[in-house]
Scaffold this active site. Sequence first.
Site, PDB file in Angstrom:
ATOM      1  N   CYS A   1       0.864  -1.251  -0.084  1.00  0.00           N
ATOM      2  CA  CYS A   1       0.079   0.065  -0.064  1.00  0.00           C
ATOM      3  C   CYS A   1       0.971   1.237  -0.032  1.00  0.00           C
ATOM      4  O   CYS A   1       1.539   1.406  -0.917  1.00  0.00           O
ATOM      5  CB  CYS A   1      -0.923  -0.138   1.215  1.00  0.00           C
ATOM      6  SG  CYS A   1      -2.209   1.146   1.260  1.00  0.00           S
TER       7      CYS A   1
ATOM      8  N   HIS B   1       0.133   1.593  -3.500  1.00  0.00           N
ATOM      9  CA  HIS B   1      -1.407   2.171  -3.588  1.00  0.00           C
ATOM     10  C   HIS B   1      -1.027   3.302  -4.635  1.00  0.00           C
ATOM     11  O   HIS B   1       0.058   4.029  -4.429  1.00  0.00           O
ATOM     12  CB  HIS B   1      -1.808   2.655  -2.128  1.00  0.00           C
ATOM     13  CG  HIS B   1      -3.362   2.785  -2.440  1.00  0.00           C
ATOM     14  ND1 HIS B   1      -3.695   4.012  -2.832  1.00  0.00           N
ATOM     15  CD2 HIS B   1      -4.556   2.193  -2.244  1.00  0.00           C
ATOM     16  CE1 HIS B   1      -5.122   4.092  -2.796  1.00  0.00           C
ATOM     17  NE2 HIS B   1      -5.459   2.929  -2.352  1.00  0.00           N
TER      18      HIS B   1
END
Length: 191
Positions: free
Chosen positions: A108, A128
């Site tokens: 992420c 991410h």
Amino acid sequence: MAAAKKALVILAPGAEEMETVISVDVLRRAKIDVTLAGLDGNEPVECSRSVKIVPDVSLDEAVEKRGPFDVVLLPGGLGGAGRLSDSPKVKEILQKQEADGQFIAAVCAAPTALVSYGVGVGKTITSHPVVKEKIIKNGSYSYSEARVCRDNTIITSRGPGTCFEFALTIVEALCGEKTVKEIADPMFVKI
């Protein structure tokens, strides 16, 4: 009989719960000795969606008494990744892990910690999309849109929905493809 592989998962306030729990769970199913260490101690850590997770030990205790580790894993979440990216202790751990040729895994927003500390320079990583520009702007990494990206000892992934694949990639790196199959099938995770 070979010694169990060891993983250190560093839990910071604001971490993404799913990324933490799925990763720890999958690695433990593979019989990897996982230490969930609290960045700020061993008290419950409030994560990004207000779920509180209790670390096994403090990060200091993990490093002093449980290392060395075959993989150091950083869960994402913007708040958690920010804390990981500002920690002298995390910097020391990641730089030593890289110098020792051991695995580093980040999901992420957590790959921004690699960027902050110059770890994995020249490698291809993913993250991410919200932190993609920060990684690209740095200029020291190739960026991939893959759900999970492994470049030698650096393993990165996109977010909560990629965590089973992310954790299974770590299991494959540490334990082999046979172990991945053994644990993926009962979880109904398609590999």
